[in-house]
Motif scaffolding. Structure first.
Motif, short mmCIF file in Angstrom:
data_model
loop_
_atom_site.label_atom_id
_atom_site.label_comp_id
_atom_site.label_asym_id
_atom_site.label_seq_id
_atom_site.Cartn_x
_atom_site.Cartn_y
_atom_site.Cartn_z
N GLU A 82 -33.19 -16.25 -46.33
CA GLU A 82 -34.74 -15.81 -46.67
C GLU A 82 -34.76 -15.00 -47.85
N ASP A 275 -44.03 -19.05 -37.02
CA ASP A 275 -43.74 -20.16 -36.35
C ASP A 275 -42.18 -20.66 -36.39
N ARG A 278 -42.03 -25.24 -35.91
CA ARG A 278 -42.23 -26.39 -37.19
C ARG A 278 -41.48 -26.41 -38.05
N VAL A 279 -41.32 -27.85 -38.43
CA VAL A 279 -40.20 -28.10 -39.38
C VAL A 279 -40.78 -28.31 -40.62
N ASP A 280 -40.16 -27.70 -41.81
CA ASP A 280 -40.95 -27.99 -43.17
C ASP A 280 -39.81 -28.83 -43.71
N PRO A 281 -40.31 -29.92 -44.55
CA PRO A 281 -39.32 -30.79 -45.03
C PRO A 281 -39.01 -30.38 -46.41
N PHE A 282 -37.70 -30.51 -46.72
CA PHE A 282 -36.99 -30.16 -48.07
C PHE A 282 -36.37 -31.34 -48.90
N THR A 296 -35.84 -36.65 -47.64
CA THR A 296 -36.15 -35.43 -46.81
C THR A 296 -35.69 -35.32 -45.68
N ASP A 298 -37.46 -34.58 -42.92
CA ASP A 298 -38.52 -35.30 -42.22
C ASP A 298 -38.46 -36.48 -42.22
N THR A 301 -41.83 -38.66 -42.72
CA THR A 301 -42.23 -38.51 -44.31
C THR A 301 -41.45 -39.69 -44.68
#
Length: 307
Positions: A82, A275, A278-282, A296, A298, A301
């Protein structure tokens, strides 16, 4: 277990050498030219190191970009965990949040402003509305009436005592105590001119009174005055009112009326929530010029893009 026992004393060599990787991550999160020199590194645990960089952005003096990097066991590739902006030891921080009710100062109220009072305001107490019993010890209370009757019953019989007429000195003392010993008092003209001045300054036609929710005649902060002027005027005792300590018309009013509203409890800011569900698409690879949809992590998506 404390944080000092979980951290490794010696930083991981590969993670400590990943300064360029950490700087690139900080510049991606901020902007080129905002990330300054490398300040220090801190070992957060086994194969986990945080690199600190100066923040060159205006208004963030003393703040530092913190980039945490790590590597897996027996792996030689260092990855970024991070990148965040954190205050340093001498950073400029915003003052602690204070509710508006504690920030308010006398003179801050203007026409149309409403100042709610707390239901437990120590400056106010319940008044007599005619529905309650008389206060104990008052002239009309049952306890005092019974006490007077008991004292009358204990009076011994006999001729009444001879009343001695008060002397002139005692009459003068009483007259002076009642305010009647002055050589001159206000005339009718003097009373009218004073009333006109007070009503012009703090009367019903002022902008503050026009925007007030109620008049001073029903306000708990109004202190009554004696004499004929007491039928139309009183003294304001609300420190936040613009008329504090002034003689006001009973038809005057402001937003600091005691019964205008009840002050709600000041809301406390909610603690920050991270959070982790939650899954963040990259994107795994950059999109091509042909307009194809990047792949990605996800799955929903990706299926929506191919459809």
């Amino acid at each position: 277990m404390s944080a000092a026992t979980t951290r490794s004393r010696t930083p991981d060599r590969l993670c400590a050498e990943a300064v360029d990787l950490a700087r690139a991550a900080a510049e991606e999160a901020a902007a080129p030219g905002v990330v300054g020199e490398h300040v220090e590194l801190v070992s957060e645990g086994d194969r986990v190191v945080t690199h600190f960089f100066q923040c060159m952005e205006l208004g963030y003096r003393g703040w530092r970009w913190a980039v945490t990097v790590a590597r897996a066991s027996r792996a030689k590739i260092v990855t970024v965990d991070e990148a965040v902006l954190l205050p340093g030891p001498d950073a400029l921080l915003a003052p602690e949040w204070v509710p508006w009710s504690e920030r308010l100062r006398p003179g801050d109220m203007g026409p149309g402003d409403l100042l709610p009072t707390d239901a437990e305001d120590l400056r106010l107490e319940p008044g007599w509305t005619g529905e309650d019993e008389p206060v104990a010890g008052s002239a009309v209370s049952e306890e005092l009436a019974e006490l007077v009757e008991a004292e009358d019953a204990e009076v011994t019989a006999g001729p009444p005592a001879t009343l001695v007429p008060p002397s002139r000195g005692s009459i003068s003392a009483i007259a002076e105590e009642l305010g009647m010993g002055r050589a001159r008092v206000l005339s009718r003209y003097g009373l009218h001119t004073a009333a006109d001045r007070w009503e012009e300054a703090f009367g019903p036609k002022t902008p503050m009174a026009q925007a007030a929710p109620a008049a001073c005649v029903s306000c708990g902060f109004l202190v009554r005055i004696g004499g004929s002027l007491g039928q139309a005027f009183g003294v304001c005792a609300n420190e936040f009112s613009p008329a504090d300590g002034r003689v006001v018309s009973l038809a005057y009013g402001c937003g600091g009326h005691s019964e205008a509203a009840v002050m709600p409890k000041p809301p406390q800011p909610a603690p920050p929530v991270i959070d982790e569900t939650r899954v963040d698409p990259f994107p795994l690879r950059p999109a091509s010029d042909s307009g194809s949809v990047p792949v990605t992590e996800d799955a929903s998506t990706a299926e929506l893009g191919h459809s």
